[in-house]
Each structure stands twice: as C-alpha cells, then as structure tokens.
Design an enzyme around this catalytic site. Sequence first.
Site, short mmCIF file in Angstrom:
data_model
loop_
_atom_site.label_atom_id
_atom_site.label_comp_id
_atom_site.label_asym_id
_atom_site.label_seq_id
_atom_site.Cartn_x
_atom_site.Cartn_y
_atom_site.Cartn_z
N ASP A 108 0.84 -1.19 0.00
CA ASP A 108 0.00 0.00 0.00
C ASP A 108 0.89 1.26 0.00
O ASP A 108 1.84 1.34 -0.77
CB ASP A 108 -0.96 -0.05 1.19
CG ASP A 108 -2.06 1.00 1.14
OD1 ASP A 108 -3.02 0.83 0.37
OD2 ASP A 108 -1.95 2.00 1.87
N TRP A 109 0.61 2.24 0.87
CA TRP A 109 1.43 3.45 0.90
C TRP A 109 2.88 3.15 1.31
O TRP A 109 3.79 3.93 0.99
CB TRP A 109 0.82 4.49 1.84
CG TRP A 109 -0.01 5.47 1.09
CD1 TRP A 109 -1.37 5.48 0.98
CD2 TRP A 109 0.45 6.57 0.32
NE1 TRP A 109 -1.79 6.53 0.19
CE2 TRP A 109 -0.68 7.21 -0.23
CE3 TRP A 109 1.71 7.09 0.02
CZ2 TRP A 109 -0.60 8.34 -1.05
CZ3 TRP A 109 1.79 8.21 -0.79
CH2 TRP A 109 0.66 8.82 -1.31
N TRP A 158 -12.30 3.74 -3.45
CA TRP A 158 -11.75 3.78 -2.09
C TRP A 158 -11.53 5.23 -1.64
O TRP A 158 -11.87 5.59 -0.51
CB TRP A 158 -10.44 3.01 -2.01
CG TRP A 158 -9.65 3.32 -0.78
CD1 TRP A 158 -8.49 4.01 -0.70
CD2 TRP A 158 -10.01 2.98 0.57
NE1 TRP A 158 -8.09 4.12 0.61
CE2 TRP A 158 -9.00 3.50 1.41
CE3 TRP A 158 -11.08 2.30 1.14
CZ2 TRP A 158 -9.04 3.35 2.79
CZ3 TRP A 158 -11.12 2.15 2.51
CH2 TRP A 158 -10.10 2.67 3.33
N ASP A 207 -7.66 -8.69 -3.60
CA ASP A 207 -7.60 -7.24 -3.43
C ASP A 207 -8.31 -6.57 -4.59
O ASP A 207 -7.88 -6.70 -5.75
CB ASP A 207 -6.14 -6.81 -3.37
CG ASP A 207 -5.95 -5.31 -3.11
OD1 ASP A 207 -6.96 -4.58 -3.11
OD2 ASP A 207 -4.80 -4.90 -2.92
N HIS A 227 -6.22 -7.14 0.37
CA HIS A 227 -5.34 -5.99 0.25
C HIS A 227 -4.29 -5.95 1.36
O HIS A 227 -3.12 -5.68 1.10
CB HIS A 227 -6.17 -4.71 0.28
CG HIS A 227 -5.35 -3.46 0.24
ND1 HIS A 227 -4.64 -3.08 -0.87
CD2 HIS A 227 -5.11 -2.51 1.20
CE1 HIS A 227 -3.99 -1.95 -0.61
NE2 HIS A 227 -4.26 -1.58 0.63
#
Length: 294
Positions: free
Chosen positions: A121-122, A162, A248, A277
């Site tokens: 993710d980030w 999202w 995901d 995810h």
Amino acid sequence: MIEALRTPDDRFRSLPGWTYEPRYHRHADGLGLHYVDVGPRAAEKTWLCLHGQPTWSYLYRRMIPVFAAAEHRVVAPDFLGFGRSDKPADETLYTFDFHRETLLGLIEALDLRNIALVVQDWGGLIGLTLPMATPERYAALLVMNTALGTGDAPLGEGFLAWRAFSNRNPDMDIARLMQRACPHLGAAEAAAYAAPFPDATYKAGVRRFPNLVPDRPDAGGAALSREARTFWRERWTGKSLMAIGMKDPVLGPPVMRALRADIRHCPPPMEIAEGGHFLQEWGAPIARQAARVL
C-alpha cells in the site's frame, strides 16, 4: 513547534500478538516517529517493513517473528499520523515529500544497511522511491499489493471508489474496515488497528493519504515516482520477491503484474488465493519464503 497529538500509551497495552518496546526517532520538526526495532544490530540483514493506510506497524505482527527467528534485524516504523507516532493536527503538513523525508531520516539515523525493503500500500508508494536515494543500503525487495504513483496513467476504478469512501468517512471505523477486509481477524485484533485513533482528531494522516496519490504528472511525488520506475527498471541489482493478495479489489493482480514488469529480474509472484489488500494478515508463509530466497 508543530501542533501534534500523541496517542496515550495505555491504548497499546495488551494488544494481541504485540509486545514490542516502543522506540522513537526525533523528526527535524521535533515530532516523534515511532518504530519497532528487534534483533541484533549487527545482523546480516535488516528487514525494513513499511505499512500503509489506515494501518500501522501492527500489520507486520505475523511476519516480524519469522524474520527475527532467522536472527535478522527488523525495523518497522509508523508513518507520522499513524500508530504510536505523533499526529500533526494540520492536514496540509502531510505530503508525499514529508513522509518520504521522514523515512530517509530514520534510515540515516539508524544507519540501516543490507536492507530488505518490505512494502505494501502506501508503504510501497513511498517506500519504492527510497532506494534510489542511497542504493548501496539496499539488498532485497519484498513487494505486496502496492503501486508506483507516477501520475502518467489513469487511476483505477477500485482506487477511486476507495478514495471516495475515505473522503465520505472522515472518522473511518478502522476496526470494522479491517474485519471486513480480513474476515479471519478476531475482535481484539481488529480493535488493535483502531487503537492509535481515539477519535477523529487523531485521523488527519488517515484522511490525507488517499488524496496524496499522484493523479497527474505534476502532482506531488509523481516525478519522484517516475524516477523510481526508471531505477527499478534499469538500476536495481538486488533480489526481489513479489506476493499478491488475489482478492484485493484495489491493488490486486492486474496492478501488481504491471508493477512486476517495472522491477528488473523480478521472478514470478507468490499468489495468495485467499489474501486481500492487507496481505500481511496472511503474511507468515510469505515471510518464510522471503527469508529463504532473499
């Protein structure tokens, strides 16, 4: 001084699977960046584990013990605004460069070397831009359900949905979100993800991240991400392992297969059929494979 909140320590007592001593790196603005640091400082390898939104280093509790059992060092920081790190109240302070420079400062302060970079993710959007700054510090990459925010391609429908959801929910119910995304989580584990955020005032960083994803070529972080894409395509010489949470809906198989094409000599990925995810929640076998091949 930057006005910031720090979550009370008692919110982190008795979290399932989480007994790590808190440590803090002092940011240039006086903010405290929390990180977990386990294993010998002179270990052969250091696993640098970067979380995403809306999680914190607790996400790695199934993987840290595997890396530590191999007698390696594990460093897992919380982004500012997350976990036990300080949480600036001013949302405009949270930028791509702000988060990236904070991580670069931590890596330099701890003098991390022979790093196996672990991202999702980030953690990947920012983390994948780190090695080109000091490539000599990095030896391996474990990449899970993430992307490079290059700003030169349309954002996927899953991410746009999202981002819209996040913007509609400024006081996001993080425990509920995590249980929905990871059905095997117990109630206490889901609540642990919400522990850093007693109320909406602590969630400025959570709210900002979806809106920081570069969505045009001149967006913050986009040029850096394009430089990183070139680095991974042309200059990366370390070992790599990709794992994909196949369920995901945002950063799943199509996104990850495109990213694999940008990572030099990246072998075929591990495909975790039931993984979503937040793939670290299915992370123990991934960590075992990474410890073997990286």
